[in-house]
Design a protein around this motif. Structure first.
Motif, PDB file in Angstrom:
ATOM      1  N   ALA A  99      51.365  34.664  44.410  1.00 36.73           N
ATOM      2  CA  ALA A  99      50.932  35.014  45.771  1.00 36.73           C
ATOM      3  C   ALA A  99      50.577  33.790  46.591  1.00 36.73           C
ATOM      4  CB  ALA A  99      49.730  35.963  45.713  1.00 36.73           C
ATOM      5  N   HIS A 100      50.379  32.644  45.958  1.00 33.03           N
ATOM      6  CA  HIS A 100      49.974  31.421  46.644  1.00 33.03           C
ATOM      7  C   HIS A 100      51.085  30.376  46.669  1.00 33.03           C
ATOM      8  CE1 HIS A 100      46.025  33.239  46.336  1.00 33.03           C
ATOM      9  NE2 HIS A 100      46.192  33.324  45.030  1.00 33.03           N
ATOM     10  N   PHE A 101      52.303  30.792  46.286  1.00 34.05           N
ATOM     11  CA  PHE A 101      53.442  29.880  46.263  1.00 34.05           C
ATOM     12  C   PHE A 101      54.631  30.536  46.959  1.00 34.05           C
ATOM     13  CE2 PHE A 101      50.805  28.462  42.832  1.00 34.05           C
ATOM     14  CZ  PHE A 101      51.014  27.100  42.724  1.00 34.05           C
ATOM     15  N   GLY A 102      55.522  29.722  47.455  1.00 31.21           N
ATOM     16  CA  GLY A 102      56.795  30.207  47.966  1.00 31.21           C
ATOM     17  C   GLY A 102      56.634  31.293  49.001  1.00 31.21           C
ATOM     18  N   ASP A 103      57.275  32.477  48.719  1.00 30.76           N
ATOM     19  CA  ASP A 103      57.231  33.570  49.691  1.00 30.76           C
ATOM     20  C   ASP A 103      55.932  34.359  49.611  1.00 30.76           C
ATOM     21  OD1 ASP A 103      57.472  35.136  47.399  1.00 30.76           O
ATOM     22  OD2 ASP A 103      59.608  35.471  47.666  1.00 30.76           O
ATOM     23  N   ASP A 122      47.176  40.143  41.042  1.00 26.45           N
ATOM     24  CA  ASP A 122      46.368  39.965  42.249  1.00 26.45           C
ATOM     25  C   ASP A 122      45.535  41.197  42.585  1.00 26.45           C
ATOM     26  OD1 ASP A 122      47.386  37.297  43.086  1.00 26.45           O
ATOM     27  OD2 ASP A 122      49.280  38.377  43.185  1.00 26.45           O
ATOM     28  N   LEU A 123      45.809  42.313  41.908  1.00 26.81           N
ATOM     29  CA  LEU A 123      45.042  43.531  42.159  1.00 26.81           C
ATOM     30  C   LEU A 123      43.947  43.747  41.131  1.00 26.81           C
ATOM     31  CD1 LEU A 123      47.567  43.971  43.991  1.00 26.81           C
ATOM     32  CD2 LEU A 123      47.326  46.402  43.525  1.00 26.81           C
ATOM     33  N   TRP A 124      44.038  43.077  39.995  1.00 27.57           N
ATOM     34  CA  TRP A 124      42.949  43.162  39.016  1.00 27.57           C
ATOM     35  C   TRP A 124      41.865  42.156  39.390  1.00 27.57           C
ATOM     36  CZ3 TRP A 124      47.249  42.786  34.907  1.00 27.57           C
ATOM     37  CH2 TRP A 124      47.717  44.069  34.594  1.00 27.57           C
ATOM     38  N   ASP A 175      42.504  37.982  39.705  1.00 24.74           N
ATOM     39  CA  ASP A 175      42.872  37.631  41.080  1.00 24.74           C
ATOM     40  C   ASP A 175      42.330  36.244  41.427  1.00 24.74           C
ATOM     41  OD1 ASP A 175      43.503  37.494  43.731  1.00 24.74           O
ATOM     42  OD2 ASP A 175      42.128  39.096  44.368  1.00 24.74           O
ATOM     43  N   LEU A 176      43.212  35.281  41.599  1.00 28.12           N
ATOM     44  CA  LEU A 176      42.781  33.912  41.886  1.00 28.12           C
ATOM     45  C   LEU A 176      42.127  33.773  43.252  1.00 28.12           C
ATOM     46  CD1 LEU A 176      45.808  31.932  40.390  1.00 28.12           C
ATOM     47  CD2 LEU A 176      43.522  32.199  39.415  1.00 28.12           C
ATOM     48  N   ALA A 177      42.272  34.768  44.115  1.00 31.02           N
ATOM     49  CA  ALA A 177      41.584  34.746  45.407  1.00 31.02           C
ATOM     50  C   ALA A 177      40.185  35.354  45.329  1.00 31.02           C
ATOM     51  CB  ALA A 177      42.416  35.500  46.447  1.00 31.02           C
ATOM     52  N   ASN A 178      39.820  35.878  44.174  1.00 25.17           N
ATOM     53  CA  ASN A 178      38.499  36.471  43.987  1.00 25.17           C
ATOM     54  C   ASN A 178      37.473  35.358  43.767  1.00 25.17           C
ATOM     55  OD1 ASN A 178      36.222  37.867  43.242  1.00 25.17           O
ATOM     56  ND2 ASN A 178      37.213  39.062  41.624  1.00 25.17           N
ATOM     57  N   PRO A 179      36.416  35.281  44.592  1.00 24.28           N
ATOM     58  CA  PRO A 179      35.412  34.220  44.416  1.00 24.28           C
ATOM     59  C   PRO A 179      34.792  34.197  43.025  1.00 24.28           C
ATOM     60  CG  PRO A 179      35.112  35.319  46.526  1.00 24.28           C
ATOM     61  CD  PRO A 179      36.130  36.112  45.771  1.00 24.28           C
ATOM     62  N   GLU A 180      34.658  35.361  42.400  1.00 28.17           N
ATOM     63  CA  GLU A 180      34.083  35.393  41.052  1.00 28.17           C
ATOM     64  C   GLU A 180      35.001  34.700  40.050  1.00 28.17           C
ATOM     65  OE1 GLU A 180      33.108  39.352  39.959  1.00 28.17           O
ATOM     66  OE2 GLU A 180      31.695  39.653  41.623  1.00 28.17           O
ATOM     67  N   VAL A 181      36.315  34.883  40.211  1.00 25.43           N
ATOM     68  CA  VAL A 181      37.269  34.194  39.336  1.00 25.43           C
ATOM     69  C   VAL A 181      37.210  32.692  39.586  1.00 25.43           C
ATOM     70  CG1 VAL A 181      39.715  33.922  38.768  1.00 25.43           C
ATOM     71  CG2 VAL A 181      38.762  36.212  39.149  1.00 25.43           C
ATOM     72  N   THR A 182      37.103  32.298  40.849  1.00 29.44           N
ATOM     73  CA  THR A 182      37.014  30.874  41.178  1.00 29.44           C
ATOM     74  C   THR A 182      35.804  30.238  40.504  1.00 29.44           C
ATOM     75  OG1 THR A 182      38.110  31.215  43.308  1.00 29.44           O
ATOM     76  CG2 THR A 182      36.798  29.216  43.057  1.00 29.44           C
ATOM     77  N   GLU A 183      34.677  30.912  40.545  1.00 29.20           N
ATOM     78  CA  GLU A 183      33.466  30.358  39.921  1.00 29.20           C
ATOM     79  C   GLU A 183      33.606  30.314  38.402  1.00 29.20           C
ATOM     80  OE1 GLU A 183      30.993  28.836  41.420  1.00 29.20           O
ATOM     81  OE2 GLU A 183      32.227  29.150  43.212  1.00 29.20           O
ATOM     82  N   ARG A 217      42.369  25.564  47.843  1.00 32.95           N
ATOM     83  CA  ARG A 217      41.758  24.721  48.871  1.00 32.95           C
ATOM     84  C   ARG A 217      42.334  24.999  50.242  1.00 32.95           C
ATOM     85  NH1 ARG A 217      40.666  18.835  46.997  1.00 32.95           N
ATOM     86  NH2 ARG A 217      38.907  19.951  46.089  1.00 32.95           N
ATOM     87  N   GLU A 218      43.617  25.277  50.316  1.00 31.61           N
ATOM     88  CA  GLU A 218      44.221  25.554  51.617  1.00 31.61           C
ATOM     89  C   GLU A 218      45.286  26.616  51.423  1.00 31.61           C
ATOM     90  OE1 GLU A 218      47.524  22.564  52.696  1.00 31.61           O
ATOM     91  OE2 GLU A 218      46.003  21.353  51.703  1.00 31.61           O
ATOM     92  N   ALA A 219      45.408  27.480  52.391  1.00 30.96           N
ATOM     93  CA  ALA A 219      46.366  28.576  52.298  1.00 30.96           C
ATOM     94  C   ALA A 219      47.654  28.211  53.010  1.00 30.96           C
ATOM     95  CB  ALA A 219      45.777  29.843  52.904  1.00 30.96           C
ATOM     96  N   ARG A 220      48.764  28.557  52.392  1.00 30.12           N
ATOM     97  CA  ARG A 220      50.047  28.340  53.054  1.00 30.12           C
ATOM     98  C   ARG A 220      50.310  29.450  54.055  1.00 30.12           C
ATOM     99  NH1 ARG A 220      54.636  26.391  48.765  1.00 30.12           N
ATOM    100  NH2 ARG A 220      53.780  24.350  48.295  1.00 30.12           N
ATOM    101  N   PRO A 221      51.014  29.154  55.148  1.00 32.09           N
ATOM    102  CA  PRO A 221      51.328  30.220  56.105  1.00 32.09           C
ATOM    103  C   PRO A 221      52.300  31.202  55.468  1.00 32.09           C
ATOM    104  CG  PRO A 221      52.492  28.198  56.688  1.00 32.09           C
ATOM    105  CD  PRO A 221      51.539  27.838  55.601  1.00 32.09           C
TER     106      PRO A 221
END
Length: 539
Positions: free
Chosen positions: A460-464, A471-473, A477-485, A535-539
């Motif tokens: 979800a954070h690469f390419g298309d 990403d739904l679990w 989900d790497l966008a989940n702040p709890e996973v990041t921590e 750190r940064e989101a791709r468009p």
């Protein structure tokens, strides 16, 4: 299946004479013996001799089975529920993951045989229909690998059998059987929605042959059909309809989870190769010779004039009516995007009984072309049966021949990845994570890494930016702040991508290139140090 089938009319002399052909098959035991023998051979191969490790989709569906739900991002829950039932009984082994595929293949053959018997009133045709089902290369493969297609095709065959008896034989119990077969098929694959269209086509062209059951039984059939729709609908409604976006993306339409093939205001772009590929892929998936057997069935009127047509009057129309919406739909889709080989396979399942009758009629008449073509069908089946252990032996070679390189076991690669994880742990004193771009590689690592750790997919954070079930679990989900921590500061073994891509997640990245055990080309492994999250989101 049929509890109210009218008595068979007496056969005329030519039809009785035709009973001399394959007389030994004019009973149920040859059909049962064929299905049982093939099923036993597949089970023995998978349990004792199979070198093929789980392919990416199989491993991903196994991941689903560890987190059961009402539905999933790209598919219904049927495949996860089936794998969970099998592995719950026999453990998380490769053969247990694939066991439902073997059983589904047997059910599909039996359902085709039952449908052929009810239409053509001949158990010899039933045997040939069971064989024809397995002669389809696309179907044969689904009996060895646990994807959604094997169970789905079996459900399609069961629905075809039940639908015939529900519409033409006043069978009460066929209606709930039809509803259950549809519901189960929809839980595996959404193209089951095309099945009612085939029934509608048949009803329009052969309405005089319809025999209605009492309305309560028809209503019961409709209610049971909803059992397959409700779980998927409830899950999507509570998750923002991700499956709809996934399907639109598959078709290259606006609103999908990938950029559409053309945007609003742009001229329609069409590549004729897409349609040519559609015909070519269907020809290959159905067997290079099988369509010719089906085409021979068009001469059924000549057979009727010869007096050896013992079939139910509307049977041929029913078989072709079921296949027509599937072929027409994906032919239309080919004008917008590429088609995959397995998408329209159910159409050929419906035509298997027609091919079986053509073969029997040709054998009786000594029709040279039909006998030759049917012989080729049997030869293809024999090659697939014998070729499976031969391919297994070649895959076991180190290294395997180039043509089998993609099928080499993933276990060696997983061992190398685990060694890299141990190295990272020794260097940093922290537990390493395992993150892949593609969901399939992440799932394979989840199955084959020691201890079966939690793995992550970052597509979800690469390419298309296409999302996956990972990403739904919340726990993956790497966008989940709890996973990041949870991952912050930890090292990771990374699969695919470039150093520049992964630096968006890590302080430092080292590219090791492809590992020696990598079964695919140009898929490097990298080491990441100091996870800090996206750190940064791709468009």
């Amino acid at each position: 299946m049929n509890d109210a089938t009218p008595a068979n009319p007496p056969l005329d002399p030519p039809a009785l004479a035709s009973r001399r052909t394959l007389r030994w098959a004019d009973a149920w035991w040859p059909t049962i013996a064929f299905i049982a023998a093939l099923t036993a051979a597949r089970l023995a191969f998978l349990v004792f001799f199979n070198p093929f490790t789980l392919i990416e989709d199989e491993a991903h569906y196994w991941e689903w089975s560890r987190r059961l739900g009402l539905s999933y991002y790209s598919k219904g829950p049927g495949v996860a529920w089936a794998i969970a039932a099998s592995t719950g009984l026999f453990g998380d082994t490769e053969w247990a993951v694939r066991l439902p595929a073997v059983l589904a293949s047997a059910v599909g053959s039996l359902a085709c045989a039952g449908l052929a018997r009810d239409i053509f009133r001949d158990r010899r045709v039933a045997l040939l229909a069971a064989v024809a089902y397995q002669c389809l290369p696309g179907v044969f493969v689904t009996g060895l690998f646990m994807t959604i297609d094997g169970p789905y095709l079996a459900c399609w065959a069961l629905a075809s059998w039940a639908g015939w008896n529900a519409l033409t034989a006043r069978s009460r119990f066929a209606w709930p059987a039809l509803g259950l077969a549809f519901a189960a098929g929809f839980l595996f694959k959404y193209t089951m929605v095309l099945f009612p269209l085939g029934l509608a086509v048949f009803a329009l062209v052969r309405w005089r042959h319809l025999r209605s059951a009492p309305c309560p039984w028809i209503g019961l059939g409709l209610l049971t059909a909803l059992l397959g729709v409700l779980p998927i609908g409830i899950w999507n409604a509570t998750h923002g309809w991700p499956t709809v976006r996934h399907l639109l993306g598959h078709l290259g339409l606006p609103g999908g989870d990938v950029p559409p093939t053309h945007h609003a205001g742009e001229p329609w772009r069409y590549d004729p190769v897409w349609t040519l590929e559609f015909f070519g892929l269907q020809f290959a998936a159905a067997g290079a010779v099988f369509p010719f057997v089906v085409l021979g069935f068009i001469n059924k009127r000549k057979a009727a004039r010869r007096g050896n047509a013992g079939w139910r009057a509307a049977g041929p129309a029913y078989l072709f009516a079921l296949a027509l919406p599937m072929i027409a739909f994906y032919l239309g889709v080919s004008f917008f995007t590429r088609i995959e080989a397995n998408w329209a396979m159910a159409a050929f399942v419906s035509l298997a009984p027609a091919a079986a009758w053509t073969a029997l009629d040709g054998l009786h008449r000594g029709d040279g072309p039909i006998r030759f073509v049917w012989g080729l069908c049997l030869a293809i089946l024999a090659v697939m049966v014998v070729g499976t252990p031969v391919a297994a032996a070649l895959v076991r070679r180190d290294p395997p021949p180039a043509v089998f390189a993609r099928l080499r076991p993933i276990t060696a690669f997983a061992g190398q990845a685990a060694a890299l994880g141990e190295r990272l742990g020794a260097e940093t004193g922290l537990e390493p994570a395992y993150i892949a771009i593609h969901y399939g590689r992440a799932s394979q690592m989840a199955f084959y890494l020691p201890g079966r750790p939690v793995t992550y997919a970052a597509s979800a954070h690469f390419g298309d930016g296409r999302r996956t079930q990972y990403d739904l679990w919340p726990q993956t989900d790497l966008a989940n702040p709890e996973v990041t921590e949870r991952l912050r500061g930890r090292p990771a073994v990374l699969f695919d991508g470039t150093e520049a891509d992964w630096r968006r997640f890590f302080d430092r990245v080292v590219n090791l290139g492809p590992l020696p055990g990598e079964p695919k080309k140009n898929r490097p492994v990298l080491l990441g140090y100091g996870y800090h999250g996206l750190r940064e989101a791709r468009p």
